[in-house]
Write an enzyme that holds these catalytic residues in place. Structure first.
Site, PDB file in Angstrom:
ATOM      1  N   CYS A 149       0.916  -1.172   0.082  1.00 37.69           N
ATOM      2  CA  CYS A 149       0.041  -0.018   0.007  1.00 37.69           C
ATOM      3  C   CYS A 149       0.883   1.270  -0.058  1.00 37.69           C
ATOM      4  CB  CYS A 149      -0.980   0.039   1.229  1.00 37.69           C
ATOM      5  SG  CYS A 149      -0.110  -0.045   3.031  1.00 37.69           S
ATOM      6  N   HIS A 285      -2.242   1.546   7.268  1.00 35.34           N
ATOM      7  CA  HIS A 285      -2.512   1.431   5.773  1.00 35.34           C
ATOM      8  C   HIS A 285      -2.387   2.870   5.241  1.00 35.34           C
ATOM      9  CE1 HIS A 285      -4.074   0.046   2.252  1.00 35.34           C
ATOM     10  NE2 HIS A 285      -5.082   0.613   2.399  1.00 35.34           N
ATOM     11  N   ASN A 326      -7.927   4.055  -2.732  1.00 40.97           N
ATOM     12  CA  ASN A 326      -7.324   2.907  -2.153  1.00 40.97           C
ATOM     13  C   ASN A 326      -6.641   1.959  -3.101  1.00 40.97           C
ATOM     14  OD1 ASN A 326      -6.923   1.155  -0.013  1.00 40.97           O
ATOM     15  ND2 ASN A 326      -8.909   0.338   0.162  1.00 40.97           N
TER      16      ASN A 326
END
Ligand SMILES: *[C@@H]1O[C@H](CO)[C@@H](O)[C@H](O)[C@H]1NC(C)=O
Ligand SMILES: *[C@@H]1O[C@H](CO)[C@@H](O)[C@H](O)[C@H]1NC(C)=O
Length: 372
Positions: A149, A285, A326
């Site tokens: 990520c 994240h 995302n």
């Protein structure tokens, strides 16, 4: 063994959430544990079909079913305590334990770093969405086996800034960042600043076409392929949502590190979990903040007053939100995007804002405009 307890929680939770999710026949049919179990079994079968699950043994399937029920309970708790308009339910992570989920999507907690100077406080545009300027590349999927990520967010940040400042669309190589990471983090998960340091050391980043994503760490192949984009540096921004919004509106998308606890169950809406369900201190994240907005949201509340006639009360309140890109594919959330409540450091969103610096040489600080 966990199943009966979890089922009890679902029954106690009144089944209202199952009704709201459109997954259940009727409230009265969920009144007994047996009815709930039948319903949940059906939901699990649907889940296995929808997300193509096969388990290596009946015992494993039973274990996953237990986790699935636990996920339903958590999603239900999130739903019942939701302060915004976020909706939670079955996602492709529903048969994953929290450990497995964190294992794949975890990033390291951020170090402290020097901050960019505060911007002069002007009038903040009420909304900004860089997608409308065509400055945000397509949502991508990091895959299930790579904790990347941090690299996806950093590369997306550079792609957007390059597009905004040079008016050239770019798809840049995430794989190169993973393979050539300065700290050697690769698919084990890393810091977003490591991605920027890596791009600085490589003196630019190769295009995705020349160095495609593999979803696993390989040997660094800095080759004769030309760099497709460069950065001049990177900076952290003040931990202040007004400042962050001002920066996004006047400069472009930035990376933020947040707590992904609610994202595991998120389906749509403006997510605003209770602080205890999404601690601002457990950041795991990294994502790209591509804009923000404020909308009147209408919440319908059904009242059952003493006279026994049902009445609906409509409450209108303004909700400010962030628009977040995302890296879990475009089937997750709102076509790959997450809307998160803005203004109370929800899920730690304002704790670690970092962005690359991309400037046209000779034209530093050139004016850009974010579409509202
Ligand atoms: C479903 O999973 C099987 C085995 O894991 C895999 O071979 C197959 O390609 C998958 N199908 C889809 C549509 O993802
Ligand atoms: C970037 O990737 C997208 C989706 O894969 C593609 O449609 C687009 O044409 C690519 N853009 C460039 C500049 O290569």
């Amino acid at each position: 063994p966990a199943i009966p307890t979890a089922l009890k929680a679902l029954v106690l939770g009144s089944g209202a959430w199952l009704l709201g999710s459109g997954l259940s026949p009727s409230r009265s049919q969920l009144s007994s544990p047996r009815a709930v179990e039948a319903e949940v079994t059906r939901m699990f079968k649907d889940f296995m079909i929808q997300f193509n699950r096969t388990y290596r043994s009946p015992a494993e399937q039973q274990r996953r079913f237990g986790i699935f029920i636990q996920s339903l309970v958590t999603a239900q708790q999130l739903q019942e305590t939701e302060l915004g308009t976020g909706q939670y339910g079955v996602t492709r992570f529903s048969d994953w334990t929290d450990e497995e989920f964190r294992g794949v999507f975890q990033s390291h907690p951020p170090p402290s770093m020097a901050q960019a100077p505060r911007l002069p406080r002007g009038k903040l545009p009420t909304s900004c969405d860089w997608r409308k300027a065509g400055a945000v590349t397509a949502v991508r999927n990091q895959g299930m086996e790579c904790h990347s990520c941090w690299a996806f967010a950093a590369v997306s940040n550079i792609e957007s800034l390059w597009n905004i400042h040079f008016h050239q669309p770019r798809n840049l190589s995430v794989q190169e960042v993973l393979d050539c990471s300065w700290c050697g983090a690769g698919c084990n998960g890393g810091y977003v600043w490591d991605a920027f340091t890596t791009v600085l050391r490589l003196r630019g980043l190769t295009s995705e076409a020349d160095y495609p994503y593999k979803g696993k760490t390989e040997k660094c192949k800095k080759n004769d392929k030309p760099s497709a984009a460069y950065i001049q540096g990177f900076q952290t921004l003040p931990e202040d949502e007004e400042e962050i919004a001002a920066h996004v509106a006047s400069q472009g998308p930035i990376t933020v590190t947040l707590n992904s606890a609610a994202m595991k169950y998120y389906k749509r809406g403006i997510s605003q979990p209770l602080v205890k369900n999404c601690s601002p201190d457990q950041l795991d994240h990294v994502v790209l903040l591509v804009g923000y907005g404020a909308g009147d949201s209408v919440v319908k509340i059904t009242l059952t007053p003493l006279c026994l006639s049902l009445r609906q009360l409509t409450v209108v309140n303004e909700r400010q939100f962030w628009i977040i890109k995302n890296s879990w594919g475009d089937h997750w959330g709102e076509q790959g995007y997450y809307r998160l409540y803005r203004g109370r450091n929800a899920c730690g969103v304002s704790k670690f804002p970092v962005t690359a610096i991309v400037q046209r040489l000779g034209a530093p600080g050139s004016k850009v405009h974010c579409p509202s």
